[in-house]
Design a protein around this motif. Structure first.
Motif, PDB file in Angstrom:
ATOM      1  N   SER A  86       0.832  -1.195   0.000  1.00  0.00           N
ATOM      2  CA  SER A  86       0.000   0.000   0.000  1.00  0.00           C
ATOM      3  C   SER A  86       0.874   1.256   0.000  1.00  0.00           C
ATOM      4  O   SER A  86       1.998   1.248   0.510  1.00  0.00           O
ATOM      5  N   VAL A  87       0.343   2.337  -0.589  1.00  0.00           N
ATOM      6  CA  VAL A  87       0.970   3.656  -0.451  1.00  0.00           C
ATOM      7  C   VAL A  87       0.088   4.581   0.389  1.00  0.00           C
ATOM      8  O   VAL A  87       0.133   5.803   0.236  1.00  0.00           O
ATOM      9  N   GLY A 122       7.108   4.547  -1.950  1.00  0.00           N
ATOM     10  CA  GLY A 122       6.153   4.923  -2.979  1.00  0.00           C
ATOM     11  C   GLY A 122       5.548   6.286  -2.708  1.00  0.00           C
ATOM     12  O   GLY A 122       5.841   6.936  -1.692  1.00  0.00           O
ATOM     13  N   THR A 123       4.697   6.687  -3.620  1.00  0.00           N
ATOM     14  CA  THR A 123       4.004   7.957  -3.474  1.00  0.00           C
ATOM     15  C   THR A 123       2.830   7.990  -4.432  1.00  0.00           C
ATOM     16  O   THR A 123       2.809   7.254  -5.423  1.00  0.00           O
ATOM     17  N   GLY A 124       1.853   8.827  -4.127  1.00  0.00           N
ATOM     18  CA  GLY A 124       0.733   9.007  -5.042  1.00  0.00           C
ATOM     19  C   GLY A 124      -0.560   8.413  -4.535  1.00  0.00           C
ATOM     20  O   GLY A 124      -0.691   8.036  -3.374  1.00  0.00           O
ATOM     21  N   ASP A 125      -1.499   8.289  -5.470  1.00  0.00           N
ATOM     22  CA  ASP A 125      -2.835   7.805  -5.161  1.00  0.00           C
ATOM     23  C   ASP A 125      -3.364   7.056  -6.376  1.00  0.00           C
ATOM     24  O   ASP A 125      -3.633   7.675  -7.415  1.00  0.00           O
ATOM     25  N   GLY A 131       1.252   8.224  -9.457  1.00  0.00           N
ATOM     26  CA  GLY A 131       2.262   7.720  -8.544  1.00  0.00           C
ATOM     27  C   GLY A 131       2.812   6.356  -8.903  1.00  0.00           C
ATOM     28  O   GLY A 131       2.471   5.753  -9.933  1.00  0.00           O
ATOM     29  N   ILE A 132       3.682   5.877  -8.012  1.00  0.00           N
ATOM     30  CA  ILE A 132       4.331   4.578  -8.180  1.00  0.00           C
ATOM     31  C   ILE A 132       4.554   3.963  -6.808  1.00  0.00           C
ATOM     32  O   ILE A 132       4.408   4.623  -5.777  1.00  0.00           O
ATOM     33  N   ALA A 133       4.973   2.692  -6.794  1.00  0.00           N
ATOM     34  CA  ALA A 133       5.386   2.037  -5.554  1.00  0.00           C
ATOM     35  C   ALA A 133       6.469   1.018  -5.872  1.00  0.00           C
ATOM     36  O   ALA A 133       6.391   0.313  -6.879  1.00  0.00           O
ATOM     37  N   VAL A 410       9.085   6.448   2.272  1.00  0.00           N
ATOM     38  CA  VAL A 410       9.532   5.102   2.620  1.00  0.00           C
ATOM     39  C   VAL A 410       8.529   4.498   3.592  1.00  0.00           C
ATOM     40  O   VAL A 410       8.018   5.184   4.489  1.00  0.00           O
ATOM     41  N   SER A 411       8.240   3.220   3.405  1.00  0.00           N
ATOM     42  CA  SER A 411       7.246   2.580   4.273  1.00  0.00           C
ATOM     43  C   SER A 411       7.810   2.373   5.676  1.00  0.00           C
ATOM     44  O   SER A 411       9.013   2.165   5.868  1.00  0.00           O
TER      45      SER A 411
END
Length: 442
Positions: A86-87, A122-125, A131-133, A410-411
């Motif tokens: 998940s992001v 990752g980042t975005g929605d 975004g990407i992950a 970063v997660s």
């Protein structure tokens, strides 16, 4: 699936393919006749908007035993409640620190490919296609009477340990380390592990699709050649008895599941240009300098996802394969740099020419936008004294980079919960750089 032990492939990137497992299963003359051959159902999957320009339009027609809509309602995936795929902003942390991980751990409990997916950064929605992950997978169990599809984004899979036998709606794909697989969003697949424990890297992209980079002054040939990309051939399962099949789905960054009484891999024939494919990285035709200095690492781009800004990629997949180094009067390892892009690197095998130790197969590093990085102290000192002769660089080595114009978070899992995988003293590899400045010595 028929022919699953010896999968066949079709060659070409972006081609319009037609494939049938039974002769005459593809309708002639139209896509959705009133009655399809063999009593099959016609079903289309659209990878782009109906009205996308013809050159960018992607869709495929399936001819399957039952339509995909024949299933029970979606529910929250109870077996994946602890999913780290998940992001979600609440699971991510912003940090400009240079980060490096030792090889990510293989689970000690039975874990399938889907259960073993964890987001590193990752980042975005995905709900707004932005975004990407960066994701890793670590698994040790087959997906039995299960399948998975990702409504959020395309998955570029980079195996590092163990082969993958991937069953897709279009047919089987087998991939080993040094090969990559791209599975576009929406396509169902299941993963078996013929070698047991398996590990690798994934780049999930929420917008557009992967394509070959433009070659520009390089000309018509070089880098990844379209004919070396392989798409599967139709192969089907006709199973509608026994335990129900479970289909997992990632939708708006949440995991769901459903049950159905028949195999999701019941496509007898298909035609179109929206499908999964694989590529052998050993077939990449590297380009490099034969005089001095370094060309930019963009010359090692295998695939790219373009952004709306010309020349700026949402994501690039770049490799650093074995190759000859012949540059004269040149510091040959990667130079010190601060990049407007974010760079996530992984190592499939061997070593990497910018690091003397610590960056090993199965591990990774992240250097975020404008965070300085480059060769470690030992590598710098050794390379500065090296006698420059032609040398085959890392004959056993294969490193890669996921590069993006976006600034990733970063997660918390990658920072806090992945055990001893995070190398907290990574910054120290640049300590002790000798001061070499002497204004009296030109």
């Amino acid at each position: 699936m028929t022919n699953n032990n010896d999968p066949k492939y079709q060659s070409g990137f972006g081609n319009e393919f037609a494939s049938e497992a039974l002769e005459g299963a593809l309708p002639e003359g139209q896509n959705s006749p009133q009655n399809c051959p063999y009593g099959l159902y016609a079903e289309q999957i659209s990878g782009t908007a109906f009205t996308a320009p013809r050159a960018a339009n992607q869709r495929t027609w399936f001819y399957r035993i039952r339509p995909s809509v024949s299933h029970k309602p979606y529910v929250s995936a109870t077996s994946l409640k602890t999913s780290r795929f998940s992001v979600d902003p609440t699971t991510l942390v912003a940090t400009p620190n240079q980060l490096r991980w030792s090889p990510f751990s293989i689970p000690d409990q039975p874990t399938t490919f889907v259960q073993g997916l964890k987001t590193v950064a990752g980042t975005g929605d995905p709900s707004i296609r932005s975004g990407i992950a960066v994701v890793i997978y670590a698994a040790n169990a087959n997906m039995t009477r299960e399948a998975f599809y990702n409504a959020d984004g395309d998955l570029l899979i980079v195996p590092q340990l163990g082969r993958l036998e991937i069953c897709t709606e279009m047919g089987p794909i087998h991939a080993k380390p040094t090969e990559i697989v791209v599975i576009p969003r929406g396509i169902k697949f299941a993963v078996n592990l013929p070698d047991g424990p398996s590990r690798g890297y994934i780049l999930e992209t929420f917008d557009r699709h992967w394509e070959l980079p433009d070659l520009g002054p390089i000309g018509a040939n070089g880098l990844a050649n379209p004919r070396d990309f392989l798409a599967p051939v139709a192969s089907f399962e006709d199973i509608d008895t026994g335990k129900p099949f479970t289909i997992f789905a990632k939708y708006q960054d949440k995991m769901f599941e459903l049950e159905q009484g028949h195999s999701p891999f019941d496509v007898v024939a298909w035609h179109g240009n929206y499908y999964p494919y694989k590529y052998d990285l050993g077939k990449f035709n590297a380009v490099n300098t034969v005089t001095f200095d370094h060309p930019d690492p963009s010359i090692f781009t295998v695939l790219t996802v373009k952004s709306a800004n010309p020349g700026v990629a949402l994501a690039d997949f770049v490799i650093f394969p074995p190759r000859w180094m012949v540059a004269e009067n040149t510091f040959r390892p990667p130079w010190f740099h601060r990049n407007c892009m974010s760079e996530f690197m992984g190592l499939i095998s061997g070593g990497y020419d910018a690091k003397a130790e610590g960056f090993v197969p199965g591990g990774a590093s992240l250097h975020s936008a404008f965070s300085a990085h480059g060769p470690d102290t030992t590598t710098f000192i050794n390379a500065s004294k090296e006698v420059l002769k032609p040398v085959k660089l890392r004959p056993d080595g294969l490193a890669f980079m996921f590069e993006t114009s976006l600034m990733m978070h970063v997660s918390k899992w990658a920072l806090e919960d992945c055990g001893t995988d995070l190398q907290k003293e990574y910054y120290s590899v640049w300590q002790g750089m000798p001061k070499r400045f002497n204004q009296n010595k030109k």
